[in-house]
Design an enzyme around this catalytic site. Sequence first.
Site, PDB file in Angstrom:
ATOM      1  N   ASP A 195      35.181  71.176  23.387  1.00 18.77           N
ATOM      2  CA  ASP A 195      35.979  71.916  24.579  1.00 18.77           C
ATOM      3  C   ASP A 195      36.849  73.088  24.140  1.00 18.77           C
ATOM      4  O   ASP A 195      37.425  73.633  25.198  1.00 18.77           O
ATOM      5  CB  ASP A 195      36.241  70.934  25.455  1.00 18.77           C
ATOM      6  CG  ASP A 195      37.879  70.702  25.126  1.00 18.77           C
ATOM      7  OD1 ASP A 195      38.438  70.746  24.026  1.00 18.77           O
ATOM      8  OD2 ASP A 195      38.527  70.222  26.080  1.00 18.77           O
ATOM      9  N   GLU A 196      36.843  73.600  22.868  1.00 18.54           N
ATOM     10  CA  GLU A 196      37.732  74.378  22.489  1.00 18.54           C
ATOM     11  C   GLU A 196      37.341  75.677  21.634  1.00 18.54           C
ATOM     12  O   GLU A 196      36.426  75.355  20.789  1.00 18.54           O
ATOM     13  CB  GLU A 196      38.917  73.958  21.727  1.00 18.54           C
ATOM     14  CG  GLU A 196      39.904  73.288  22.700  1.00 18.54           C
ATOM     15  CD  GLU A 196      41.105  72.825  21.653  1.00 18.54           C
ATOM     16  OE1 GLU A 196      41.814  73.801  20.804  1.00 18.54           O
ATOM     17  OE2 GLU A 196      41.655  71.718  21.964  1.00 18.54           O
ATOM     18  N   CYS A 574      41.141  54.102  12.589  1.00 20.92           N
ATOM     19  CA  CYS A 574      41.901  55.027  13.019  1.00 20.92           C
ATOM     20  C   CYS A 574      43.393  54.547  13.022  1.00 20.92           C
ATOM     21  O   CYS A 574      44.211  55.177  13.637  1.00 20.92           O
ATOM     22  CB  CYS A 574      41.460  55.244  14.268  1.00 20.92           C
ATOM     23  SG  CYS A 574      41.823  53.916  15.701  1.00 20.92           S
ATOM     24  N   HIS A 589      36.593  48.711  20.817  1.00 24.82           N
ATOM     25  CA  HIS A 589      37.223  49.651  20.092  1.00 24.82           C
ATOM     26  C   HIS A 589      36.244  50.112  18.920  1.00 24.82           C
ATOM     27  O   HIS A 589      36.069  51.202  18.576  1.00 24.82           O
ATOM     28  CB  HIS A 589      38.482  49.244  19.562  1.00 24.82           C
ATOM     29  CG  HIS A 589      39.142  50.192  18.711  1.00 24.82           C
ATOM     30  ND1 HIS A 589      39.927  51.367  19.445  1.00 24.82           N
ATOM     31  CD2 HIS A 589      39.129  50.535  17.430  1.00 24.82           C
ATOM     32  CE1 HIS A 589      40.827  51.812  18.477  1.00 24.82           C
ATOM     33  NE2 HIS A 589      40.102  51.356  17.191  1.00 24.82           N
TER      34      HIS A 589
HETATM   35  N1  DCP Z   1      39.340  63.448  23.417  1.00 27.85           N
HETATM   36  C1  DCP Z   1      38.897  62.138  22.810  1.00 27.85           C
HETATM   37  N2  DCP Z   1      40.092  61.426  22.102  1.00 27.85           N
HETATM   38  C2  DCP Z   1      41.435  62.159  22.270  1.00 27.85           C
HETATM   39  C3  DCP Z   1      41.493  63.271  22.938  1.00 27.85           C
HETATM   40  C4  DCP Z   1      40.617  63.944  23.481  1.00 27.85           C
HETATM   41  O1  DCP Z   1      38.024  61.767  22.789  1.00 27.85           O
HETATM   42  N3  DCP Z   1      42.369  61.243  21.830  1.00 27.85           N
HETATM   43  C5  DCP Z   1      38.305  64.072  24.010  1.00 27.85           C
HETATM   44  C6  DCP Z   1      38.177  63.944  25.434  1.00 27.85           C
HETATM   45  C7  DCP Z   1      38.534  65.185  26.110  1.00 27.85           C
HETATM   46  C8  DCP Z   1      37.941  66.027  24.988  1.00 27.85           C
HETATM   47  O2  DCP Z   1      38.177  65.663  23.628  1.00 27.85           O
HETATM   48  O3  DCP Z   1      37.961  65.515  27.277  1.00 27.85           O
HETATM   49  C9  DCP Z   1      38.821  67.505  25.022  1.00 27.85           C
HETATM   50  O4  DCP Z   1      40.175  66.990  24.679  1.00 27.85           O
HETATM   51  P1  DCP Z   1      41.439  67.853  25.096  1.00 27.85           P
HETATM   52  O5  DCP Z   1      42.777  67.447  24.358  1.00 27.85           O
HETATM   53  O6  DCP Z   1      41.230  69.287  25.354  1.00 27.85           O
HETATM   54  O7  DCP Z   1      41.542  67.077  26.574  1.00 27.85           O
HETATM   55  P2  DCP Z   1      41.086  67.404  27.887  1.00 27.85           P
HETATM   56  O8  DCP Z   1      39.931  68.346  27.941  1.00 27.85           O
HETATM   57  O9  DCP Z   1      40.425  65.906  28.337  1.00 27.85           O
HETATM   58  O10 DCP Z   1      42.302  67.907  28.695  1.00 27.85           O
HETATM   59  P3  DCP Z   1      43.101  69.126  28.864  1.00 27.85           P
HETATM   60  O11 DCP Z   1      42.616  69.994  28.035  1.00 27.85           O
HETATM   61  O12 DCP Z   1      42.871  69.600  30.345  1.00 27.85           O
HETATM   62  O13 DCP Z   1      44.378  68.687  28.751  1.00 27.85           O
HETATM   63 MG    MG Z   2      40.688  70.374  26.980  1.00 21.49          MG
END
Ligand code: DCP
Ligand code: MG
Length: 643
Positions: A195-196, A574, A589
């Site tokens: 997502d980034e 983890c 888990h």
């Molecule tokens: N993710 C995950 N475990 C984590 C953190 C994130 O599996 N400990 C996954 C779920 C998130 C995705 O990665 O949806 C993207 O992480 P982000 O940190 O960008 O978090 P989000 O997109 O969910 O929220 P936002 O970016 O709006 O804070």
């Molecule tokens: Mg995000």
Amino acid sequence: MGETSGGDRPWQSYHTSYTNAKAGMEGVDKEKVQRVIFEMSKGSKYFENEKRKEAFIKQKIDSLSAQLAKLTEKDTSHFQTIANKRILELESSRDLSKIWLHTDMDAFYAAVETLENPSLKGKPMAVGSMSMICTASYEARKYGVRAAMPGFIARKLCPELIFVPTNFEKYTHYSELTRNVFSKYDPDFIATSLDEAYLNITDTCNQRGISCEDVAAELKNSIYQETGLTCSVGVAPNRMLAKVCSDINKPNGHFILLNNQNAVMTFVSSLPIRKVGGIGKVTEQILREVLGITTCADMLQKGAFLYALFSRCSTDFFLSVGLGLGGTNTPQHRMRKSISSERTFNATDNEPLLFQKLADIAETLSNDMQKESLFGRTLTLKLKTASFEVRTRAMSLQKYVNSKEDILTYASKLLRAELPLSLRLLGLRMSHFHDDKHSPLDPMQKTLTSFLTSGDVTPSVGQSFGFDNCDIQIMDSTGSDYSVHDATTSLTNGRSCFPYEPSELLTSNQPSVSNECVALSYENGKESSNTECQEKSESTVDISTANFSDRKRVASSIQTLQAFWIEDYICSACGFEIPPSFIEERQEHLDHHLAEQLQKEECRSSLWSSPQKVSARKKQKSSGKQGKYIPIDSFFVKDNKKL
Ligand code: DCP
Ligand code: MG
């Protein structure tokens, strides 16, 4: 915990990775969250372990403070001279010629699930299970629920919390849709997770004569149009700052940092160090308690002491943070091994439409190859079926090609052999490039020179048929992040060495901010320099062999899954801790890790790594042909029959 553990409110100093605020948690009753987490884990081995961690950090802080106290005036002035010189050197490396944009989807997994099930809209929901939450909707975050928190604690914080199980195929699909958009603004964009991504939008702004703000708005809009999802965007002169900026107006917001030194220095002067990728909770605590550093600007003021206490690489990093410096150059590929193009679309079995899409992809691939004067001889077709099964088919050609017509001819044969089929993705990759400018494009044609010099006609290794190995090498950085040993700080030359944010490590172009610095390893993976990076188990791409110009680059980790319970409560994969009495949670888990592992393999295969690396899951799901390349001869036999 710590000094206040015996007081009236012992939870107040009880900090775990899931008590850290994330976007959307601004108004949260932090004390309530801490109390719930404290009470739910009190007395457990987990709790004892947290105490040991705290004790170790305290010891570290005491030892650094003692070192600091011993510094003479002469020492301080010596280190001040070094720091001043280094600050000037780093300042002179400042590059304000680029415009970087960082984009981050909002509550990504949760948003995808809500898109596909609108009844979840507006409700507190989390993606994950009772043992582990991957992310939470912004409604749930108001209760303190966040990623990396155990679901059973989240449920306690928010009894009406809805849990949705993870579905990585869906997230990968939507991620691909976003990447189609990114490539329009920067064909060499750097994706650091599903997502980034970082985009260098300098050319787009210049060529189209539009402002970076316009690009940000347009990109956000395009992503919404393509996916129905929102993202947040940050624009700044470098990647480090762009990432900080994208978090400022989350969700569905943007923040632009002007491209001048004044604006950058003003911005970082009050920026809390924790906001910077590369500075985690423990680093923050150590710097604050030993040196009173809380903002980036403090780094510059305390430069002499940083040099006195920490390694040169760590201090360089701290000073570059103080100056607001970050990576600005797109890492150049070396020894490109393949080039690819792909499209994701709504699933269809309409054959004329599929062939039209294939023609578009062949054209893009051909244009890209011609721009780089590349001729290739191994063509791979990638398909994703309506049920998300990923297949690759490949063939070696008799000559090196790069025209749209040639590519399409062979690609069509590969596709035709698979139809009828409903597809949601088509991609083409060309590899096995013609790398000798003096040898003929038709490998069967022997030049007189080569004949005279070698005297034999055996094709060289580089000309042999078959496939290149994986185009990228992935370096496992999670091994250190997820150490399950007692908290340790790597020492370099007797000084503490702090880690860099993985994404900056691979892209940093600062002169001496080298990647030789060894990452810190904290107990149970609860600490890292960058909690977000660590939580997502990302790793960095080894720049020595990485092919960054591939359209798809995802940093994903190779972490062999062999999870088991250390001391009967610590997850070996983890460091997450679940007491033995939580039988179902523990099973969930481990299942989560398995799913994660499969997803990572999927990500790697989406980088079009070698066919041998197809995940176990995909092998199970696949047809008999899955994971195997059709030998060139049998392909033509089969194809001829169909034609
Ligand atoms: N993710 C995950 N475990 C984590 C953190 C994130 O599996 N400990 C996954 C779920 C998130 C995705 O990665 O949806 C993207 O992480 P982000 O940190 O960008 O978090 P989000 O997109 O969910 O929220 P936002 O970016 O709006 O804070
Ligand atoms: Mg995000």
